[in-house]
Write an enzyme that holds these catalytic residues in place. Structure first.
Site, PDB file in Angstrom:
ATOM      1  N   LYS A  92       0.808  -1.226   0.000  1.00 52.69           N
ATOM      2  CA  LYS A  92       0.000   0.000   0.000  1.00 52.69           C
ATOM      3  C   LYS A  92       0.842   1.277   0.000  1.00 52.69           C
ATOM      4  CE  LYS A  92      -4.194  -1.776   0.212  1.00 52.69           C
ATOM      5  NZ  LYS A  92      -5.116  -1.621  -0.936  1.00 52.69           N
ATOM      6  N   GLU A 114     -10.024   6.218   2.262  1.00 47.96           N
ATOM      7  CA  GLU A 114     -10.941   5.197   2.763  1.00 47.96           C
ATOM      8  C   GLU A 114     -10.096   4.003   3.163  1.00 47.96           C
ATOM      9  OE1 GLU A 114     -10.147   5.410  -0.370  1.00 47.96           O
ATOM     10  OE2 GLU A 114      -9.570   3.318  -0.715  1.00 47.96           O
ATOM     11  N   SER A 381       2.088  -9.734  -0.839  1.00 50.11           N
ATOM     12  CA  SER A 381       1.729  -8.311  -0.802  1.00 50.11           C
ATOM     13  C   SER A 381       1.758  -7.680   0.588  1.00 50.11           C
ATOM     14  CB  SER A 381       0.352  -8.119  -1.429  1.00 50.11           C
ATOM     15  OG  SER A 381      -0.599  -8.927  -0.770  1.00 50.11           O
TER      16      SER A 381
END
Lengths: 399, 284
Positions: A92, A114, A381
């Site tokens: 991220k 969000e 990830s």
């Protein structure tokens, strides 16, 4: 497929993507598109981003040959792209740093985001703290309750977490609320979207900030093994880590690409988040893509043990890759993902996020159809520290 | 050309919106367009509420189609449409209700306000067939800007149903000209940056921008978002051709629902709409 550049000027990937937003937002997304195009072409911006990715995030992330895992399952050699080692624990941050630098350039001092599980919220709150920007994170009230650790972490970082009580009180509603905030505060506010969804230019912009995953992996693989891997595997919720890995390989047609969606209790039960596997084309959150909906076109709340994959839409570029037949999308159940999580722990001493464990579970399935002389890259990830409570609860243990 | 074909071409029916807006202009009056979320508080109330709105003095009505993810709406309309959804309202039923209303009212234009996905799920062709039969005059697609209407423009034209365009305070002049070129029926001016029912309006700013935009428009222009009562309706429509009132009307309904008073619901709606009518028609 050919050599065309996607998306087109209005954000279309074939029949998908586009800009399905209210008129009030059009000037903001046009401005963002211009700002982004300028930044992309500006060596100073690129240099600053590269520096942050190296010194703040810790890039490049390693490409790790999971030898015991590979031997154990008897299939292809599995290489893990270690996005779990990034600062804040997942891929991220790659996208967040890019967008925060864009916000800085545009002079906007108020950041909104969000978040579902809280990973994107934590990454955004971290980068906002680093640059001294105000940060507001919208999170479904249901998710606030389930992810108290990350909520507290965001608050420690100085962010304001606003629980969203509308709709089903989860990620999709948090996205709706962030959009409403943006419409109202469009002059002062930069909206940092966490995945390759939303109106153009977001799917393109987030992809461009995540494609470093695939670019590094390609180079690292070539250096270690020479040539190209036989296949890529990545989990898909909104799809940002997957598109980040896939994108630099799209023209390399010998490389198979597998996107692994959350099958929840099993796609046949209806309790899942496998949008590309079981959904149909529709319009949600600013773009045309595959979505989970009922016969009346109302969005269905998805289900997955991993909050990060629990999204009823998917990035429009994935919808396009599916229709073009360039990537294959499959589903893995909650149970299969948890088993793979335990496997990686015991075989390699790595605790993966439950999201990434979906990709690992599919790699196990691929092992049966591939041979030890073949090689695949699995995108790890994120790390699983955030999931300890969930895993323990499955064992009947309350921590 | 045979005489039959001739008749057909001459029979092109004028859109009700043009008829009504033309008449209002001739009378020097402003259009009053209330928004009703269909299916709220009950599907069984919707037809009589539509008639009550007309009886109160409305010139046109916006029919709200409930959607699970209403990004452009504020809390008041969100709650109303959530309830409508929970009680089983959907696009098909909204069309049924319009059909029912049309049985006794062929004059009042009906403008359907919806997000794109319920229509996308039904299929655009099937939707247009049904909308023609239900007497729908125009559609406001909240989340579909002109750039994305390329494929649907023709079928809408053929159906004689207008696709209404929006202009926002953030819309740049070059874009206003673009919108002006393709506008049909009226242009919806979004009076504030925000969601439906949000904060107080700066009337002067709205009137100023409306005046500017109107110079490039051939169609009338209606102002919506943030109009709470007769006074703000009057104040905000100095330059515009009329007003759209949503959240304020929904509040009247939800107040009646909270006090469990269904018997006088239509009467209350009629009274509120009439208060807007009186304010709009009154002298400064």
């Amino acid at each position: 497929m050919s050599g065309d550049v996607f998306p087109d000027a209005l954000g279309h990937f074939g029949r998908f993507g586009g800009r399905f937003v209210s008129e009030t937002l059009i000037s903001a997304i046009e401005e963002l598109t211009e700002d982004y195009e300028k930044a992309k072409a500006d060596p100073e911006f690129q240099q600053e981003l590269r520096k942050e990715l190296a010194d703040y995030t810790g890039r490049p992330s390693p490409l790790y040959h999971a030898e015991r895992w590979s031997k154990h399952f008897g299939g292809p050699q599995v290489y893990l792209k270690r996005e779990d080692l990034n600062h804040t624990g997942a891929h991220k941050i790659n996208n967040v740093l890019g967008q925060i630098l864009l916000a800085k350039r545009s002079g906007k001092k108020r950041i909104i985001a969000e978040t579902g599980a809280g990973q994107h919220g934590v990454a955004t709150a971290s980068a906002a703290a680093k640059y001294g920007l105000e940060c507001i994170v919208y999170m479904g009230a249901e998710d606030v309750r389930r992810q108290s650790l990350n909520v507290y972490r965001m608050k420690l970082l100085g962010a304001t977490v606003i629980p969203v009580e509308s709709g089903s009180k989860t990620l999709k509603d948090a996205l709706n609320e962030a959009m409403r905030d943006w419409v109202a505060n469009v002059d002062t506010t930069f909206y940092v979207i966490g995945t390759v969804a939303g109106p153009h230019p977001y799917p393109q912009l987030v992809r461009d900030f995540q494609k470093i995953i695939g670019e590094e992996a390609k180079e690292q693989f070539a250096a270690k093994e020479g040539g190209l891997p036989d296949a890529l595997v990545a989990c898909v919720g909104g799809g940002s880590n997957a598109i980040g890995l896939f994108y630099p390989f799209i023209q390399d047609t010998s490389v198979k690409m597998y996107g692994v969606e959350a099958g929840g209790d099993g796609v046949e039960t209806g309790r899942h988040a496998a949008t590309l596997t079981a959904g149909r084309p529709g319009i949600l959150h600013g773009n045309r893509t595959y979505i989970l909906e009922d016969d009346d076109g109302q969005i269905i709340e998805p289900h997955s043990i991993s909050a990060g994959l629990d999204y009823p839409g998917v990035g429009p570029e994935h919808a396009w890759l599916k229709d073009e037949g360039r990537a294959e999308y499959v589903a893995i159940t909650d149970d299969e993902a948890l088993e793979a999580l335990r496997d990686l722990n015991s075989l390699e001493g790595i605790l993966p996020a439950i999201e990434s464990s979906h990709a690992l579970a599919y790699a196990k399935k691929l092992a049966k159809t591939m041979t030890p002389d073949q090689k695949i890259i699995v995108n790890l990830s994120g790390r699983g520290d955030k999931d300890i409570n969930t895993i323990a609860a499955r064992d009947g243990i309350s921590l | 050309m045979t005489s039959v074909e001739n008749t057909v071409t001459n029979e092109k029916i004028e859109n009700r919106i043009d008829t009504v807006m033309g008449a209002l202009k001739a009378e020097g009056r402003k259009a009053l367009v209330p928004y009703l979320p269909i299916g709220y508080p009950e599907a069984s109330e919707s037809v009589s509420l539509l008639h009550a709105i007309v009886d109160g003095g409305a010139d046109m009505i916006e029919l709200g189609v409930p959607f699970s993810d209403p990004q452009a709406d504020g809390p008041v309309i969100q709650q109303a449409t959530e309830i409508a959804l929970k009680k089983g309202m959907n696009l098909n039923k909204v069309l049924d209700i319009a059909t029912e209303f049309r049985k006794t009212n062929q004059k009042t234009p009906l403008v359907m306000m919806t997000y794109a996905n319920p229509i996308e799920a039904m299929g655009w062709d099937k939707y247009l067939d049904r909308a023609i039969n239900a007497g729908i005059d125009a559609v406001l697609l909240v989340d579909v800007p002109p750039e994305e209407t390329f494929e649907i423009k023709q079928p809408f034209n053929k159906a004689g149903i207008y696709l209404i365009n929006f202009v926002a305070p953030t819309t740049k002049p070059a874009r206003v000209s673009l919108i002006a070129e393709q506008a049909q029926g009226f242009v919806y001016y979004v009076a504030l940056k925000g969601v439906t029912g949000a904060a107080t309006l700066n009337h002067d700013a709205v009137n100023g921008h409306v005046k500017e935009v109107k110079e490039t428009l051939k169609t009338p222009m209606l102002v919506g978002f943030g109009i709470n009562d007769g006074a703000s309706a009057k104040a905000v429509s100095q330059e515009a051709d009329g007003v759209i009132v949503g959240s304020a009307l929904v509040k009247v309904i939800s107040n009646a629902v909270e006090s469990n008073d269904f018997s006088t619901l239509s009467e209350k709606v009629k009274t509120f709409v009439n208060s807007l009518r009186v304010a709009l028609d009154g002298d400064n």
